[in-house]
Design a protein around this motif. Sequence first.
Motif, PDB file in Angstrom:
ATOM      1  N   PHE A 120      39.725  55.002  47.823  1.00 31.66           N
ATOM      2  CA  PHE A 120      39.238  56.371  47.695  1.00 31.66           C
ATOM      3  C   PHE A 120      37.892  56.420  46.968  1.00 31.66           C
ATOM      4  N   GLY A 121      37.041  55.436  47.288  1.00 29.72           N
ATOM      5  CA  GLY A 121      35.682  55.419  46.737  1.00 29.72           C
ATOM      6  C   GLY A 121      35.559  54.921  45.315  1.00 29.72           C
ATOM      7  N   GLN A 122      36.649  54.399  44.736  1.00 32.31           N
ATOM      8  CA  GLN A 122      36.604  53.903  43.361  1.00 32.31           C
ATOM      9  C   GLN A 122      37.260  52.543  43.270  1.00 32.31           C
ATOM     10  N   PHE A 123      36.834  51.773  42.288  1.00 35.31           N
ATOM     11  CA  PHE A 123      37.447  50.476  42.031  1.00 35.31           C
ATOM     12  C   PHE A 123      38.913  50.687  41.694  1.00 35.31           C
ATOM     13  N   SER A 124      39.792  49.845  42.263  1.00 37.03           N
ATOM     14  CA  SER A 124      41.230  50.008  42.057  1.00 37.03           C
ATOM     15  C   SER A 124      41.884  48.677  41.683  1.00 37.03           C
ATOM     16  N   LEU A 125      42.768  48.726  40.725  1.00 34.24           N
ATOM     17  CA  LEU A 125      43.572  47.563  40.359  1.00 34.24           C
ATOM     18  C   LEU A 125      44.934  47.585  41.047  1.00 34.24           C
ATOM     19  N   GLY A 126      45.179  48.598  41.872  1.00 31.32           N
ATOM     20  CA  GLY A 126      46.474  48.722  42.524  1.00 31.32           C
ATOM     21  C   GLY A 126      47.516  49.215  41.539  1.00 31.32           C
ATOM     22  N   SER A 127      48.787  48.928  41.804  1.00 31.91           N
ATOM     23  CA  SER A 127      49.856  49.408  40.926  1.00 31.91           C
ATOM     24  C   SER A 127      50.479  48.299  40.071  1.00 31.91           C
ATOM     25  N   ILE A 128      50.386  47.053  40.520  1.00 26.46           N
ATOM     26  CA  ILE A 128      51.046  45.958  39.811  1.00 26.46           C
ATOM     27  C   ILE A 128      50.343  45.632  38.497  1.00 26.46           C
ATOM     28  N   VAL A 129      49.027  45.452  38.534  1.00 23.00           N
ATOM     29  CA  VAL A 129      48.284  45.066  37.325  1.00 23.00           C
ATOM     30  C   VAL A 129      48.434  46.103  36.207  1.00 23.00           C
ATOM     31  N   PRO A 130      48.233  47.400  36.471  1.00 22.54           N
ATOM     32  CA  PRO A 130      48.428  48.365  35.375  1.00 22.54           C
ATOM     33  C   PRO A 130      49.842  48.331  34.790  1.00 22.54           C
ATOM     34  N   TYR A 131      50.845  48.129  35.643  1.00 25.02           N
ATOM     35  CA  TYR A 131      52.226  48.030  35.152  1.00 25.02           C
ATOM     36  C   TYR A 131      52.375  46.833  34.211  1.00 25.02           C
ATOM     37  N   ILE A 132      51.814  45.696  34.607  1.00 22.38           N
ATOM     38  CA  ILE A 132      51.886  44.486  33.772  1.00 22.38           C
ATOM     39  C   ILE A 132      51.170  44.728  32.447  1.00 22.38           C
ATOM     40  N   LEU A 133      49.972  45.295  32.510  1.00 21.95           N
ATOM     41  CA  LEU A 133      49.214  45.554  31.282  1.00 21.95           C
ATOM     42  C   LEU A 133      49.966  46.490  30.344  1.00 21.95           C
ATOM     43  N   LYS A 134      50.656  47.462  30.907  1.00 24.31           N
ATOM     44  CA  LYS A 134      51.384  48.441  30.094  1.00 24.31           C
ATOM     45  C   LYS A 134      52.676  47.868  29.511  1.00 24.31           C
ATOM     46  N   ASN A 135      53.374  47.007  30.249  1.00 23.17           N
ATOM     47  CA  ASN A 135      54.725  46.600  29.871  1.00 23.17           C
ATOM     48  C   ASN A 135      54.876  45.165  29.381  1.00 23.17           C
ATOM     49  N   ALA A 136      53.850  44.363  29.471  1.00 18.49           N
ATOM     50  CA  ALA A 136      53.970  42.965  29.039  1.00 18.49           C
ATOM     51  C   ALA A 136      54.191  42.875  27.538  1.00 18.49           C
ATOM     52  N   THR A 137      55.054  41.954  27.152  1.00 18.51           N
ATOM     53  CA  THR A 137      55.310  41.718  25.727  1.00 18.51           C
ATOM     54  C   THR A 137      54.489  40.539  25.221  1.00 18.51           C
ATOM     55  N   CYS A 138      53.553  40.094  26.060  1.00 23.43           N
ATOM     56  CA  CYS A 138      52.693  38.971  25.700  1.00 23.43           C
ATOM     57  C   CYS A 138      51.257  39.315  26.078  1.00 23.43           C
ATOM     58  N   GLN A 139      50.363  38.379  25.836  1.00 22.12           N
ATOM     59  CA  GLN A 139      48.972  38.583  26.218  1.00 22.12           C
ATOM     60  C   GLN A 139      48.832  38.501  27.732  1.00 22.12           C
ATOM     61  N   VAL A 140      47.874  39.246  28.271  1.00 23.11           N
ATOM     62  CA  VAL A 140      47.597  39.235  29.708  1.00 23.11           C
ATOM     63  C   VAL A 140      46.101  38.982  29.897  1.00 23.11           C
ATOM     64  N   MET A 141      45.793  38.056  30.791  1.00 21.94           N
ATOM     65  CA  MET A 141      44.409  37.754  31.116  1.00 21.94           C
ATOM     66  C   MET A 141      44.223  38.017  32.610  1.00 21.94           C
ATOM     67  N   LEU A 142      43.152  38.736  32.951  1.00 22.11           N
ATOM     68  CA  LEU A 142      42.854  39.014  34.346  1.00 22.11           C
ATOM     69  C   LEU A 142      41.648  38.193  34.783  1.00 22.11           C
ATOM     70  N   TYR A 143      41.757  37.611  35.970  1.00 21.30           N
ATOM     71  CA  TYR A 143      40.627  36.925  36.578  1.00 21.30           C
ATOM     72  C   TYR A 143      40.227  37.730  37.798  1.00 21.30           C
ATOM     73  N   SER A 144      38.995  38.211  37.812  1.00 17.94           N
ATOM     74  CA  SER A 144      38.495  38.992  38.932  1.00 17.94           C
ATOM     75  C   SER A 144      37.370  38.235  39.602  1.00 17.94           C
ATOM     76  N   GLN A 145      37.504  38.068  40.901  1.00 18.14           N
ATOM     77  CA  GLN A 145      36.422  37.447  41.650  1.00 18.14           C
ATOM     78  C   GLN A 145      35.249  38.393  41.694  1.00 18.14           C
ATOM     79  N   SER A 146      34.094  37.840  41.889  1.00 16.70           N
ATOM     80  CA  SER A 146      32.900  38.644  42.015  1.00 16.70           C
ATOM     81  C   SER A 146      33.031  39.567  43.211  1.00 16.70           C
ATOM     82  N   ASN A 147      32.445  40.752  43.108  1.00 18.16           N
ATOM     83  CA  ASN A 147      32.482  41.676  44.238  1.00 18.16           C
ATOM     84  C   ASN A 147      31.384  41.365  45.249  1.00 18.16           C
ATOM     85  N   GLN A 148      30.605  40.340  44.996  1.00 18.20           N
ATOM     86  CA  GLN A 148      29.566  39.906  45.926  1.00 18.20           C
ATOM     87  C   GLN A 148      30.203  39.014  46.972  1.00 18.20           C
ATOM     88  N   GLU A 149      29.896  39.226  48.222  1.00 19.00           N
ATOM     89  CA  GLU A 149      30.475  38.380  49.270  1.00 19.00           C
ATOM     90  C   GLU A 149      29.423  37.557  49.938  1.00 19.00           C
TER      91      GLU A 149
END
Length: 149
Positions: A120-149
């Motif tokens: 919808f015209g905006q960057f999206s993490l979907g539904s899984i990543v926000p759930y993990i970030l909200k509910n994890a009882t440990c540290q979370v690290m995200l690896y994002s590939q470059s948006n350049q193709e």
Amino acid sequence: MSDPKKKLIFHRVLVPITGTDADDETMHMACWIAKRDKCKLYAMYVITIKRSLPLEAEIESETRRAEELLDRMTKIADEEDIQLETDLLQAREVAPTIIDEAVERKIDLIIMGVKYKWRFGQFSLGSIVPYILKNATCQVMLYSQSNQE
């Protein structure tokens, strides 16, 4: 206030595999941490089972794909000389399954690869990543590939 010289040490690292291009680099990053900290490394893939099917229903095509992905992660870990334990799980929802697995295994770091995507015209993490970030009882690290193709 935390000591800036204090190094984070991880003992158990979980890498949820999603089947995106980010998986390989995420596994390389996890292997680097595993080498540095001499920690236990786990990779998991969750097959989502539709509610119309029994939870133990075997979907051969999905199982084959998941096994291929986990085999590829094992190969990366082998090349890095790291022992990797893999799990293939079936569940109704991916995110709560990842959290449950992390709690059960006493994981202290979840490393997730995220694909750069627009919705919808905006960057999206979907539904899984926000759930993990909200509910994890440990540290979370995200690896994002470059948006350049």
